[in-house]
Design an enzyme around this catalytic site. Sequence first.
Site: not given
Ligand code: BES
Ligand code: ZN
Ligand code: MN
Length: 509
Positions: A262, A274, A285, A344, A348
């Site tokens: 990624k 966020k 990220d 967010d 994926r």
């Molecule tokens: N990059 C984030 C995941 C992340 C969060 C990595 C905290 C490291 C620390 C990812 O893109 C994300 O925002 N995921 C969301 C998914 C949700 C919206 C289904 C999450 O984990 O809140």
């Molecule tokens: Zn992310």
């Molecule tokens: Mn995200």
Amino acid sequence: MQIRTAQDAPGTVRTGALVVPVFSDGELTGPAKAIDTALGGAIADVLASGEIKGKLCELALIHAKGQPFQRVLVVGLGESAKFEPYMLARYAGAAVRYLGRRNVAEIAVALPLQAATSAVACASFAAEGAISGSFETTSYQEKPDKRMAVTSTTLLSHGLDRAAVETGANRGTVVGDAVNLARRLALTPANDMTPTHLADEAMKVAKEVGVEIDVLDEARARTEKMGSFLSVAQGSAQPPKFIVMTYKGDPSSKELLALVGKGITFDTGGISLKPPDRMEEMKYDMSGGAGTIAAMYAIGKLKPKLNVVAIVPATENMPGGKATKPGDIVTAMNGKTIEVINTDAEGRLILCDALCYAQKLGATKIVDTATLTGACVIALGHAASAVVGNNDAFIDQFVALSKPTGERYWPMPLYDDYTSAMKSDIADLKNTGGRPAGTLTAGAFLKAFVDEKTPWLHLDIAGTAYLDNESAWQAKGPTGTPVRAFVSLVETLAGAPVVHANGATKAGV
Ligand code: BES
Ligand code: ZN
Ligand code: MN
């Protein structure tokens, strides 16, 4: 950091500091015993006084008047029966960090007696740890507030197979440099580390180690019908880059391992913005992409007999005027439609097109890695990465081969329940499955883009790619995960593993 090897007996080495290992149980053995004798029992005194007990990375400094070495740094390796070669990365890393902060430029590192049965692996870990220990996070400071003075580490091969120590030191140097490359890329702030810059760094790596590289721009991504990847990029002013690096270590074979990382160079969340708290960490990220590019550096240098392609879809996730809106439906490269519930959940969306592209290139095995879900940090904290996949044998193999590298991976299930949670009412899939099992619904989403006959693994490194605290052996910030496991995976699939689960190495050297 220069890594050298020397056959000299530890007691005869001319150096700023001689590093010797002690265990928390039993008598002094090997180099610790020899140096203790030379110092009139000073190491035994340190242990007897309770100043240190010999726990892993415990340190005690002894000045050595009248010896060829100016100081002795005693470093704990824990219980002797629990010794594993990877601990030598922490041992050497702790020594470099302690001495480097104290203005010592040249050090010599003795290996414990246990290294005799696994000299390649032990020397590799010691070299890797010395290099990764020297990493600092101060490159943006005019006058760095922390300085690592150690510029040369000599691994002592006395009593060991000299050729094995040299082979291991060379491998460990490559792995350590790769780990630090991944960390530098991840640490670089997003205003500098744009998708274009990441692609430029990948091109530099490709040129240096002699692997092929192809960087698809937006127009080519559109021709390839990567609608899901492009839907993430469209909210950003920075052009996306889809990075593809190819190493042909076994041209006569049809086997092709794809490593997919990624490469979100900054994740604001997009329109599903966020909260500001710790959002600055979202420069990390692209850690999966950085680790993938860095693993390719190591692979290009180590030249294993295996074909490997590295794929890093790189883009920002921004809430610009053209950004994807919740409810939009996008189409991935394989024609599947995705309802974007939450912008967010962008990782994926870029990975699914990368998985499709890996299969288009003929991948016979795929491993992707991503800082994909906050839920993974809730499940495993910062202690381990999660592994899911579509093939139990491949999961077991990966878990077994990664364990002796010192990186931790914990297998999790991909039940059909999680696949069901990703069904959309109006598209083939939706991009979120609600709060429960967020790591696994994300995994189930990715699984839908891989032919079930192609063994595939997904590594969620959200909790392990970067750390809040420094340790004795490692600066805080990016860790270089999963470079070490990727190198071991490639060596294992190439039929020449260096680090084995039991700590022994091939042919017993
Ligand atoms: N990059 C984030 C995941 C992340 C969060 C990595 C905290 C490291 C620390 C990812 O893109 C994300 O925002 N995921 C969301 C998914 C949700 C919206 C289904 C999450 O984990 O809140
Ligand atoms: Zn992310
Ligand atoms: Mn995200």
